[in-house]
Design a protein around this motif. Structure first.
Motif, PDB file in Angstrom:
ATOM      1  N   GLY A   1       3.829  -6.738  -0.646  1.00 56.87           N
ATOM      2  CA  GLY A   1       4.072  -5.390  -1.156  1.00 56.87           C
ATOM      3  C   GLY A   1       5.012  -5.337  -2.344  1.00 56.87           C
ATOM      4  N   SER A   2       5.266  -6.481  -2.961  1.00 55.51           N
ATOM      5  CA  SER A   2       6.192  -6.458  -4.111  1.00 55.51           C
ATOM      6  C   SER A   2       5.566  -5.739  -5.310  1.00 55.51           C
ATOM      7  N   GLY A   3       4.249  -5.968  -5.520  1.00 57.59           N
ATOM      8  CA  GLY A   3       3.581  -5.321  -6.663  1.00 57.59           C
ATOM      9  C   GLY A   3       3.551  -3.806  -6.518  1.00 57.59           C
ATOM     10  N   CYS A   4       3.295  -3.335  -5.295  1.00 53.14           N
ATOM     11  CA  CYS A   4       3.261  -1.880  -5.036  1.00 53.14           C
ATOM     12  C   CYS A   4       4.651  -1.293  -5.265  1.00 53.14           C
TER      13      CYS A   4
ATOM     14  N   GLN B   1      -4.866  -5.474   8.689  1.00 57.66           N
ATOM     15  CA  GLN B   1      -4.150  -6.642   8.173  1.00 57.66           C
ATOM     16  C   GLN B   1      -2.820  -6.775   8.877  1.00 57.66           C
TER      17      GLN B   1
ATOM     18  N   GLY C   1       0.797  -1.225   0.000  1.00 62.01           N
ATOM     19  CA  GLY C   1       0.000   0.000   0.000  1.00 62.01           C
ATOM     20  C   GLY C   1       0.827   1.270   0.000  1.00 62.01           C
TER      21      GLY C   1
HETATM   22  N1  PLP Z   1      -2.262  -2.230  -1.099  1.00 64.28           N
HETATM   23  C1  PLP Z   1      -2.816  -2.624   0.057  1.00 64.28           C
HETATM   24  C2  PLP Z   1      -3.354  -1.597   0.996  1.00 64.28           C
HETATM   25  C3  PLP Z   1      -2.886  -3.975   0.356  1.00 64.28           C
HETATM   26  O1  PLP Z   1      -3.463  -4.342   1.503  1.00 64.28           O
HETATM   27  C4  PLP Z   1      -2.332  -4.939  -0.555  1.00 64.28           C
HETATM   28  C5  PLP Z   1      -2.365  -6.354  -0.283  1.00 64.28           C
HETATM   29  O2  PLP Z   1      -2.797  -6.840   0.716  1.00 64.28           O
HETATM   30  C6  PLP Z   1      -1.734  -4.476  -1.704  1.00 64.28           C
HETATM   31  C7  PLP Z   1      -1.726  -3.126  -1.940  1.00 64.28           C
HETATM   32  C8  PLP Z   1      -1.075  -5.385  -2.700  1.00 64.28           C
HETATM   33  O3  PLP Z   1       0.073  -5.940  -2.188  1.00 64.28           O
HETATM   34  P1  PLP Z   1       1.122  -6.636  -3.174  1.00 64.28           P
HETATM   35  O4  PLP Z   1       2.056  -5.595  -3.657  1.00 64.28           O
HETATM   36  O5  PLP Z   1       1.769  -7.660  -2.285  1.00 64.28           O
HETATM   37  O6  PLP Z   1       0.329  -7.239  -4.281  1.00 64.28           O
END
Ligand code: PLP
Length: 275
Positions: free
Chosen positions: A214-217, A49, A24
């Motif tokens: 948070g790897s995708g973010c 979370q 996030g």
């Molecule tokens: N943003 C928020 C606030 C999340 O809670 C999540 C996953 O739980 C994500 C983004 C995506 O996380 P990731 O980069 O691991 O896909």
């Protein structure tokens, strides 16, 4: 001559808050800051979370989301917009409105549809606003393989190529499908960038053990920062993938489940365009 602060591009990161600090908005701030830009933020939702899973999602009212974004856009010269978790269809509609009013700003959208621990973060109402209204306004989408298939309404047997072509068919200008969920090669991860009328560009990385939060973010923010610093799409993708791989390799266990990328790398980066 401008000083370093004056040369630091501003990126508007729109997404949710993760209290454990792995994904996030916190991931966006760290990644954007480590890649030579300044993160201004607009929060779509709070979440409850930990490193294992998401337990609750609390949307911020769409008007408040728009007010946050407008405060930034009317004050700063925003070089790119990065979008992550939207969480509610009203947030997606508000963001659509914002993008339509600012068509000159490049948009990188990481379509977060599920948490790493499995919780679904997108219902059908949100998915249809994303498909029908938001995707056509994006310069780059960064779905993982599951997200690409779900967004393009394909099943697991469809090729990624077809799924990416369906996403390009919405009007999105490019799609970078991240490959870490594709276990067909246990040693390497292949990421593929699809653009209309161009062969797919590929980038392969050694597969790292374990799961990350948070790897995708981290990746989408790093690419947005590269674009804001004037890199081409392929250059920004390669630089973003290299940065993200290094943050995962240096990742650490803050909690009991998924590891968190260590994003405070590149801190000597000035980020000055042309520097
Ligand atoms: N943003 C928020 C606030 C999340 O809670 C999540 C996953 O739980 C994500 C983004 C995506 O996380 P990731 O980069 O691991 O896909």
């Amino acid at each position: 001559m401008l000083n370093q602060t004056e040369k630091r591009p501003v990126i508007l990161a729109i997404g949710g808050h993760d209290p454990v600090g792995g994904a996030g908005i916190q991931a966006d701030i760290e990644s954007i800051g480590s890649n030579g830009c300044h993160a201004a933020t607009a929060i779509t939702c709070l979440t409850v979370q930990d490193t294992c899973n998401v337990r609750k999602l609390i949307p911020i009212p769409a008007t408040t989301l728009l007010d946050q974004a407008q405060a930034v856009l009317s004050d700063c010269c925003v070089s790119a917009i990065k979008i992550g978790l939207l969480g509610h269809q009203d947030s997606a509609s508000a963001v659509t409105e914002l993008l339509k009013a600012n068509p000159q700003i490049p948009v990188v959208f990481d379509p977060v549809l599920a948490a790493g621990g499995g919780s679904d973060l997108a219902n059908e109402g949100l998915l249809s606003v994303i498909r029908d209204e938001l995707l056509p306004l994006c310069h780059l989408l960064t779905p993982n393989t599951h997200e690409a298939l779900r967004l393009s309404r394909q099943d697991q047997h469809t090729s990624l190529e077809l799924s990416a072509q369906a996403l390009l068919g919405t009007g999105a200008r490019a799609v970078l499908v991240t490959g870490s969920h594709d276990m067909s090669d246990p040693q390497q991860v292949t990421h593929r960038l699809y653009r209309p009328n161009e062969p797919a560009w590929q980038s392969r990385w050694p597969r790292l053990a374990g799961e990350f939060h948070g790897s995708g973010c981290t990746l989408a923010s790093a690419i947005a920062a590269g674009l804001a610093r004037g890199l081409s799409l392929v250059e920004a993708s390669q630089a973003g993938l290299a940065y993200t791989w290094a943050t995962l390799e240096a990742g650490f266990a803050a909690g009991r489940c998924q590891r968190i990328p260590f994003r405070y790398l590149n801190l000597s980066h000035t980020g000055a365009p042309g520097s």
